[in-house]
Design a protein around this motif. Sequence first.
Motif, PDB file in Angstrom:
ATOM      1  N   UNK A 114     -26.623  28.875  11.509  1.00  0.00           N
ATOM      2  CA  UNK A 114     -27.819  28.637  10.706  1.00  0.00           C
ATOM      3  C   UNK A 114     -27.741  29.571   9.496  1.00  0.00           C
ATOM      4  N   UNK A 115     -27.800  28.978   8.308  1.00  0.00           N
ATOM      5  CA  UNK A 115     -27.671  29.755   7.072  1.00  0.00           C
ATOM      6  C   UNK A 115     -29.036  29.899   6.398  1.00  0.00           C
ATOM      7  N   UNK A 116     -29.375  31.124   6.015  1.00  0.00           N
ATOM      8  CA  UNK A 116     -30.601  31.419   5.264  1.00  0.00           C
ATOM      9  C   UNK A 116     -30.221  31.774   3.831  1.00  0.00           C
ATOM     10  N   UNK A 117     -30.863  31.109   2.874  1.00  0.00           N
ATOM     11  CA  UNK A 117     -30.565  31.352   1.457  1.00  0.00           C
ATOM     12  C   UNK A 117     -31.861  31.421   0.666  1.00  0.00           C
ATOM     13  N   UNK A 118     -31.794  32.116  -0.485  1.00  0.00           N
ATOM     14  CA  UNK A 118     -32.956  32.244  -1.370  1.00  0.00           C
ATOM     15  C   UNK A 118     -32.534  31.929  -2.797  1.00  0.00           C
ATOM     16  N   UNK A 159     -36.716  29.111  -0.624  1.00  0.00           N
ATOM     17  CA  UNK A 159     -35.745  29.476   0.413  1.00  0.00           C
ATOM     18  C   UNK A 159     -35.256  28.182   1.041  1.00  0.00           C
ATOM     19  N   UNK A 160     -34.081  28.247   1.659  1.00  0.00           N
ATOM     20  CA  UNK A 160     -33.595  27.074   2.379  1.00  0.00           C
ATOM     21  C   UNK A 160     -32.810  27.514   3.609  1.00  0.00           C
ATOM     22  N   UNK A 161     -32.817  26.645   4.591  1.00  0.00           N
ATOM     23  CA  UNK A 161     -32.110  26.865   5.848  1.00  0.00           C
ATOM     24  C   UNK A 161     -31.178  25.676   6.055  1.00  0.00           C
ATOM     25  N   UNK A 162     -29.891  25.946   6.217  1.00  0.00           N
ATOM     26  CA  UNK A 162     -28.906  24.875   6.394  1.00  0.00           C
ATOM     27  C   UNK A 162     -28.227  25.028   7.750  1.00  0.00           C
ATOM     28  N   UNK A 163     -27.948  23.883   8.387  1.00  0.00           N
ATOM     29  CA  UNK A 163     -27.285  23.915   9.690  1.00  0.00           C
ATOM     30  C   UNK A 163     -26.567  22.598   9.926  1.00  0.00           C
ATOM     31  N   UNK A 164     -25.429  22.626  10.632  1.00  0.00           N
ATOM     32  CA  UNK A 164     -24.723  21.388  10.972  1.00  0.00           C
ATOM     33  C   UNK A 164     -25.427  20.677  12.111  1.00  0.00           C
ATOM     34  N   UNK A 166     -28.301  35.400   4.988  1.00  0.00           N
ATOM     35  CA  UNK A 166     -27.777  35.665   6.328  1.00  0.00           C
ATOM     36  C   UNK A 166     -27.233  34.373   6.920  1.00  0.00           C
ATOM     37  N   UNK A 167     -26.231  34.508   7.777  1.00  0.00           N
ATOM     38  CA  UNK A 167     -25.730  33.392   8.580  1.00  0.00           C
ATOM     39  C   UNK A 167     -25.787  33.804  10.042  1.00  0.00           C
TER      40      UNK A 167
END
Length: 588
Positions: free
Chosen positions: A172-176, A217-222, A186-187
């Motif tokens: 899970x990736x956290x980005x701003x 902010x965004x949260x990315x995940x497969x 953070x990942x």
Amino acid sequence: MNKKPAISSIGKAVSGMLAVFALSAPLAMADTSVSTTMNTTNTTNTTNTTNTTNTTNTATSGTSGTSGTSGTSGTSGTSGTTPAPGQDTSLGQDLMNLGTVSTTVNGVADPTFTQEEQKYSQPITSPTGWTGFARQTGRTVTVNFPHPVNVQHIEITMLQNMSSGIFLPNDVKFQAYYNGQWYSLSTQTPTVSQSSTTRQTETFQFNDASGVETNAIRISFPVGVWVFARGLDVTGSTTTTGQYLPGLTYKYPPVQSSSNSQTPQYLTPLQTAGIHNMLLVETGAYGRLGKWSAQDFMPMIEYKDSAGFMVSPLFDTILFLPYANVDNTVTGWTNYMNDLFAPNQQLSALNQAVANTHSLLAPVQKEKVVLNIPYFPYGNHDFGTIDGQDVNFGGSPQDPNGTQARIAAMQWYVKTLLAKWKAANYQNLQLVGLYWNEEQIPLGQPGEKELLQAAEQTAHGNNLPLFWIPFYGANESTKWNSLGFNAAWLQPNYMELGANANVNRITGAVQSAKTHGMGIEIELTGLDSATRQRYNTFLNTLQADNFYGGNVSNAVYDGSKLLLQAAQSTDPAQQAIYDETAQFLLIK
């Protein structure tokens, strides 16, 4: 590929569309019965502080995955969130009531998958209801703020319920976002194993007490099969200013653009040991459907026109596959190989068919052959004895997950197969590769990557490439190259959708294939009128999308002998299927 008999042909037993977990019972949206707090892990470093919370709960069982067709799943809204039990509300004020939430698909969007998701579409900010995401590579959940805010804490909770096809993502990736640039905060990777059979939730978090100043902010995940998420929350401050992200690149580096500037490229014969057109041929069961003679092969390797004359080479490669009913034991696979190498059928018949064409068309090159490597699944299963040792895929104290046992079975099979090939000494055939006969990378099973890596090493150790034909939306199908495969063809599974087939599935498959350097499997599942119409749409759409011609490597699945049946049919409409297939494949 695993197949089973149908009334008029042999259909895929685990088709690309149906090989995912079948949706049966709806998931209870409320998951309130929390029985055990398993652990809380805190990790602190120079860049940030992250927390992972696990809980075990006993809510009702849920859903599983399906297959699909195209679309971007979007969600909306401005929504506040009730703090979850144990949440540290001292991190700041709730910022969710200021933000707008949206969700986008990371891969090629598919309407069928999207339709299934509507059954599990509670707001992702809900502390109790779940939002379900089905396949389509992954998701990015974005929270946009009308004005910069100081974000100190982000969290999202996800579910692991293997029996329902719901898995925690690999990461899970956290980005701003700040001033036109995204920054990596953070990942996180799950602490719960994907092979865990216990229903569990895990909360992924980003924390920075000083906060970061950001517009979004965004949260990315497969997403492999299904990912279920809830409890999205962002807290911080609107009255204090967070840290300036461009000045913190040593902590929060800029996110590099993932856009590919290269021209999309489909799989070519140069990448596939010269394979232009490969026919999948199943053998070893179902009487005449699984037994091929030289006469059967003739119109497959050479195009026969309406007058009965052989006028042009057609399939230059045959991929030999087993049916799904092979007994998964030493005896079962020995019987399959004995049938494959028996005189006057299968490989021997193909060798004779090529020899026959020498008197009809000249010059004729050797026919290329690809042979199957079976998939040996994890589980309490006695495979038999190899070199005096009993092999059980359920594991042992020395091999807890049965991985070494499965590898031993695979290596025994390939060694035996190649020894038989060498002894046969077919003068008109050329072995050009081995095929991995599992159409996805299964989630929740231990030892999958190790088994595949061993298969790759075994194939390459024998100077043979390893090929793959994953179904549409299969877990990690777009990562075929990094998994160790030399080439891969993608199953669109358009034909299996039947009356619900949507042409967007074909264009989506083409887009994905071009983006990831794959070929396409052309699929014929019947000769009835409705199926013929869908098949014509299939071929016409591939042509319209410029996915055809001499520089494209094609795989063709036709059930069992459907193209042969069409070639021999006295029904002009069925005969046309054979002619149209040949004309499509022979376009230069």
